[in-house]
Design a protein around this motif. Structure first.
Motif, PDB file in Angstrom:
ATOM      1  N   ARG A  17       0.826  -1.214   0.000  1.00  0.00           N
ATOM      2  CA  ARG A  17       0.000   0.000   0.000  1.00  0.00           C
ATOM      3  C   ARG A  17       0.855   1.257   0.000  1.00  0.00           C
ATOM      4  NH1 ARG A  17      -4.102  -2.609   3.014  1.00  0.00           N
ATOM      5  NH2 ARG A  17      -3.221  -1.961   5.007  1.00  0.00           N
ATOM      6  N   LEU A  18       1.948   1.231   0.776  1.00  0.00           N
ATOM      7  CA  LEU A  18       2.857   2.387   0.816  1.00  0.00           C
ATOM      8  C   LEU A  18       3.488   2.618  -0.556  1.00  0.00           C
ATOM      9  CD1 LEU A  18       4.417   4.548   2.503  1.00  0.00           C
ATOM     10  CD2 LEU A  18       6.172   2.798   2.865  1.00  0.00           C
ATOM     11  N   ILE A  19       3.888   1.534  -1.184  1.00  0.00           N
ATOM     12  CA  ILE A  19       4.507   1.642  -2.514  1.00  0.00           C
ATOM     13  C   ILE A  19       3.527   2.270  -3.503  1.00  0.00           C
ATOM     14  CG2 ILE A  19       5.375   0.287  -4.465  1.00  0.00           C
ATOM     15  CD1 ILE A  19       6.627  -1.615  -2.358  1.00  0.00           C
ATOM     16  N   GLU A  20       2.298   1.774  -3.470  1.00  0.00           N
ATOM     17  CA  GLU A  20       1.272   2.318  -4.375  1.00  0.00           C
ATOM     18  C   GLU A  20       0.999   3.793  -4.092  1.00  0.00           C
ATOM     19  OE1 GLU A  20      -0.226   1.396  -7.005  1.00  0.00           O
ATOM     20  OE2 GLU A  20       0.713  -0.582  -7.008  1.00  0.00           O
ATOM     21  N   ALA A  21       0.818   4.109  -2.794  1.00  0.00           N
ATOM     22  CA  ALA A  21       0.336   5.440  -2.416  1.00  0.00           C
ATOM     23  C   ALA A  21       1.403   6.515  -2.584  1.00  0.00           C
ATOM     24  CB  ALA A  21      -0.160   5.424  -0.971  1.00  0.00           C
ATOM     25  N   PHE A  23       5.385   5.774  -3.604  1.00  0.00           N
ATOM     26  CA  PHE A  23       6.506   5.588  -4.533  1.00  0.00           C
ATOM     27  C   PHE A  23       6.021   5.450  -5.977  1.00  0.00           C
ATOM     28  CE2 PHE A  23       8.194   3.956  -0.428  1.00  0.00           C
ATOM     29  CZ  PHE A  23       9.086   4.993  -0.221  1.00  0.00           C
ATOM     30  N   ALA A  24       5.068   4.561  -6.216  1.00  0.00           N
ATOM     31  CA  ALA A  24       4.590   4.362  -7.583  1.00  0.00           C
ATOM     32  C   ALA A  24       3.893   5.618  -8.090  1.00  0.00           C
ATOM     33  CB  ALA A  24       3.649   3.158  -7.646  1.00  0.00           C
ATOM     34  N   LYS A  25       3.204   6.314  -7.178  1.00  0.00           N
ATOM     35  CA  LYS A  25       2.447   7.512  -7.567  1.00  0.00           C
ATOM     36  C   LYS A  25       3.349   8.549  -8.245  1.00  0.00           C
ATOM     37  CE  LYS A  25      -0.469  11.107  -5.476  1.00  0.00           C
ATOM     38  NZ  LYS A  25      -1.002  11.580  -4.182  1.00  0.00           N
ATOM     39  N   TYR A  26       4.549   8.752  -7.692  1.00  0.00           N
ATOM     40  CA  TYR A  26       5.417   9.795  -8.222  1.00  0.00           C
ATOM     41  C   TYR A  26       6.520   9.253  -9.132  1.00  0.00           C
ATOM     42  CZ  TYR A  26       2.995  12.739  -4.969  1.00  0.00           C
ATOM     43  OH  TYR A  26       2.010  13.409  -4.314  1.00  0.00           O
ATOM     44  N   LEU A  27       7.068   8.105  -8.765  1.00  0.00           N
ATOM     45  CA  LEU A  27       8.238   7.606  -9.496  1.00  0.00           C
ATOM     46  C   LEU A  27       7.863   6.594 -10.565  1.00  0.00           C
ATOM     47  CD1 LEU A  27      10.600   7.068  -6.426  1.00  0.00           C
ATOM     48  CD2 LEU A  27      10.654   8.983  -8.027  1.00  0.00           C
ATOM     49  N   GLY A  28       6.581   6.190 -10.615  1.00  0.00           N
ATOM     50  CA  GLY A  28       6.147   5.096 -11.486  1.00  0.00           C
ATOM     51  C   GLY A  28       6.540   5.294 -12.939  1.00  0.00           C
ATOM     52  N   ASN A  29       6.969   4.217 -13.569  1.00  0.00           N
ATOM     53  CA  ASN A  29       7.221   4.195 -15.006  1.00  0.00           C
ATOM     54  C   ASN A  29       7.054   2.752 -15.448  1.00  0.00           C
ATOM     55  OD1 ASN A  29       9.779   2.760 -14.667  1.00  0.00           O
ATOM     56  ND2 ASN A  29      10.570   4.704 -13.869  1.00  0.00           N
ATOM     57  N   SER A  30       7.205   2.498 -16.726  1.00  0.00           N
ATOM     58  CA  SER A  30       6.864   1.159 -17.223  1.00  0.00           C
ATOM     59  C   SER A  30       7.768   0.085 -16.625  1.00  0.00           C
ATOM     60  CB  SER A  30       6.950   1.134 -18.749  1.00  0.00           C
ATOM     61  OG  SER A  30       8.288   1.396 -19.140  1.00  0.00           O
ATOM     62  N   LEU A  98       7.898   8.666  10.900  1.00  0.00           N
ATOM     63  CA  LEU A  98       8.021   9.649   9.815  1.00  0.00           C
ATOM     64  C   LEU A  98       6.631   9.981   9.263  1.00  0.00           C
ATOM     65  CD1 LEU A  98       9.889  11.182   7.734  1.00  0.00           C
ATOM     66  CD2 LEU A  98       9.670   9.160   6.293  1.00  0.00           C
ATOM     67  N   PRO A  99       6.262  11.267   9.249  1.00  0.00           N
ATOM     68  CA  PRO A  99       4.946  11.615   8.692  1.00  0.00           C
ATOM     69  C   PRO A  99       4.886  11.281   7.203  1.00  0.00           C
ATOM     70  CG  PRO A  99       5.835  13.429   9.999  1.00  0.00           C
ATOM     71  CD  PRO A  99       6.953  12.446   9.806  1.00  0.00           C
ATOM     72  N   LEU A 100       3.806  10.604   6.807  1.00  0.00           N
ATOM     73  CA  LEU A 100       3.654  10.208   5.405  1.00  0.00           C
ATOM     74  C   LEU A 100       3.687  11.402   4.462  1.00  0.00           C
ATOM     75  CD1 LEU A 100       1.081   7.329   4.933  1.00  0.00           C
ATOM     76  CD2 LEU A 100       3.489   7.442   4.262  1.00  0.00           C
ATOM     77  N   GLU A 104       5.980  11.904   1.210  1.00  0.00           N
ATOM     78  CA  GLU A 104       5.398  12.194  -0.098  1.00  0.00           C
ATOM     79  C   GLU A 104       6.061  13.425  -0.727  1.00  0.00           C
ATOM     80  OE1 GLU A 104       1.178  11.816  -0.027  1.00  0.00           O
ATOM     81  OE2 GLU A 104       0.961  12.520  -2.098  1.00  0.00           O
ATOM     82  N   GLN A 105       6.289  14.463   0.073  1.00  0.00           N
ATOM     83  CA  GLN A 105       6.956  15.676  -0.419  1.00  0.00           C
ATOM     84  C   GLN A 105       8.352  15.350  -0.968  1.00  0.00           C
ATOM     85  OE1 GLN A 105       7.246  18.765   2.592  1.00  0.00           O
ATOM     86  NE2 GLN A 105       8.776  19.915   1.422  1.00  0.00           N
ATOM     87  N   ILE A 106       9.075  14.485  -0.257  1.00  0.00           N
ATOM     88  CA  ILE A 106      10.437  14.126  -0.653  1.00  0.00           C
ATOM     89  C   ILE A 106      10.437  13.285  -1.936  1.00  0.00           C
ATOM     90  CG2 ILE A 106      12.372  12.639   0.061  1.00  0.00           C
ATOM     91  CD1 ILE A 106      11.697  13.753   2.980  1.00  0.00           C
ATOM     92  N   VAL A 107       9.503  12.337  -2.022  1.00  0.00           N
ATOM     93  CA  VAL A 107       9.448  11.475  -3.206  1.00  0.00           C
ATOM     94  C   VAL A 107       9.031  12.289  -4.433  1.00  0.00           C
ATOM     95  CG1 VAL A 107       8.345   9.453  -4.230  1.00  0.00           C
ATOM     96  CG2 VAL A 107       9.073   9.391  -1.835  1.00  0.00           C
TER      97      VAL A 107
END
Lengths: 337, 337
Positions: A17-21, A23-30, A98-100, A104-107
């Motif tokens: 869920r963390l990855i989806e919410a 990492f994938a949200k901002y860094l996602g690529n094929s 660590l606040p989510l 998110e801001q950092i990612v």
């Protein structure tokens, strides 16, 4: 406010869920969206590889954050060998608490900087460690990078430095260091980190066919740290002209108050380079035309050691004196990357 | 006893001395000894890249240490995509206070494991962080890996899993997990970590031309964690035979005392693979002939979901029942990698 918990590092549902919410949200690529333990990407016949861990506190500071910092640091290391950066891997070590929203801001900042630098995040990993007493948890990031060597470009090494070369620096020194230290000391000032990818200027220098003999980004240990290493590794004497070295008035006074020397203060978006004398002016103009290079300057030159002299870094001061700039000893300064 | 200090992370003289005395001493090679910020190495037309951070405590445990663990973890991730592992990068985050002799033991173990697995450490980085209250400082390691894809071998993906495939596991489950947990609980037992590179068996399977449809190393989340993910990603039903799943008597009783399920316990030297039914016996023999594969077993098979059934992981129990093995929720277990 949602915070990181140990369960986010379990490798189970919460990790997904963390990855989806985030990492994938901002860094996602094929590549990344395959969610595999490793990623298969197109290669090249000659690769540059590098790695760096980032442990700076505070992790969000004036002018940047650890997300922008890790992308810049890794991309710049690849550029300095003469390569074109292509892929990053990111290993996140999160402290529970660590606040989510900060994560998110950092990612998001990481994603923006990766886009600016033209690199793709190809693989990632997340671990969570116990909070060991901070009011709110922190984080550390490791980024490794893979770049492709340019066709016909030799990898840059200290042995490429020649007597007669001119030394250029791409901008003002010490800003990143002062920004971090100012935060830690809770001093009010207007200095912002210089963290930036050097892609545009590195590319421009190669595209214009300049014969860069060596280049290095100026990070931990500052300009004097980097040039000491290069003097030793090349067996040459490097002489700097103090009055030509660009330092902002803010950093000069900040350093003065604390008794620091800007020549040993770290940057995260500056490079020093060695070019043949007849190309020095053109190199300077190319860099000055680039974003982040407006304050570039010619700051010195290279010569062979005289009989009995060691390879060394010399500073010719404004009042006509000369002093040796030695390597950095001791802790130097708080960790800035 | 010499210990790590903040000065070892300054990027100055002390950092150089640490690199010479420990990292270069054991990991040195013609690439690494250039001491550049990035390393140029021969490439390939198709690359596999991966990254992993290792934060296990204790960092030295029965049967291994964090140095062996990080090499195995990264090498195994590359192998599982069908690649031949080539280069590692290592980012060390050291806590001040860490005894130098323990760091040396870990780096030596890393070098030995890298040699066993046939990979080269191509780039490294060291940072030092404040000791935040441990009696002696710890360490964390990030390793990123680059591998070359085999000519003519497709990258392995969950979509390769077919109805009719047999499921094999390369040995006994739960040993790494039990070894770490036993240490942390200070329980006396004889269980040793299974941390090992899977290079020999992966290579043997490809060399013999077997049609491996998918393989995964069994780490965080255990066998049930990995197979749940693969059932979902492939859209298939995976059925396991409980009595065929290899678990040592020591791990069975250890898990029993603590109320843990070995199917959710992590390993660091085991893989699960999917092969066509007619190749299953040969695959089993190949793996059993390899070091670390002596206890390999055929443990289940794959079928299409029936009408209205979801992709799922089923366990057929010894007494004739069937139960669903769901994904891991919550913290699960202490961090083991």
């Amino acid at each position: 406010m949602e915070r990181i918990t140990m369960a986010h590092g379990s490798g189970g549902e919460e990790t997904s869920r963390l990855i989806e919410a985030v990492f994938a949200k901002y860094l996602g690529n094929s590549y990344l969206s395959q969610m595999e333990d490793s990623t298969v990407v197109p290669g090249s016949s000659e690769l540059a590889v590098t790695t760096d861990s980032f442990v700076v506190t505070p992790y969000i500071y004036p002018g940047g954050d650890i997300g922008r910092l890790c992308v810049c640091g890794t991309v710049n290391d690849l550029l300095m060998s003469g390569a074109v950066p292509q892929y990053l891997t990111c290993g996140f070590i999160l402290e529970e608490g660590l606040p989510l929203e900060k994560l998110e801001q950092i990612v998001r900042s990481m994603a923006d900087t990766a886009e600016e630098a033209g690199v793709l995040v190809a693989a990632g990993d997340t671990k969570v460690i116990e909070n060991r007493g901070d009011a709110e948890g922190g984080l550390m990031i490791n980024t490794a990078g893979v770049g492709f060597m340019r066709a016909g470009v030799q990898r840059l090494l200290p042995s490429g430095i020649q007597a007669g070369d001119q030394v250029l620096v791409s901008g003002r020194l010490g800003d990143h260091h002062a920004a971090i230290l100012g935060c830690r000391l809770q001093m009010a000032h207007s200095i912002r980190s210089d963290n930036a990818p050097l892609s545009e200027m590195a590319e421009a220098l190669f595209d214009r066919g300049l014969h860069v003999h060596e280049m290095r980004d100026v990070t931990r240990g500052g300009l004097a740290g980097v040039l000491n290493e290069l003097a030793g590794a090349s067996g040459k004497v490097i002489g700097l002209e103090e009055q030509d070295i660009p330092v902002s008035p803010e950093v000069t006074s900040f350093a003065g108050i604390l008794g620091l020397d800007p020549l040993y203060m770290g940057n995260e978006g500056k490079m020093v380079l060695f070019v043949p004398k007849k190309e020095a002016q053109e190199a300077l103009e190319i860099i000055r035309a680039c974003r982040y290079g407006e304050e570039a300057a010619l700051i010195g030159s290279v010569r062979e050691p005289e009989a009995g002299e060691s390879p060394i870094l010399l500073l010719h001061t404004g009042i006509g004196g000369t002093r040796i700039l030695g390597p950095l000893y001791g802790e130097g300064l708080p960790r800035i990357c």
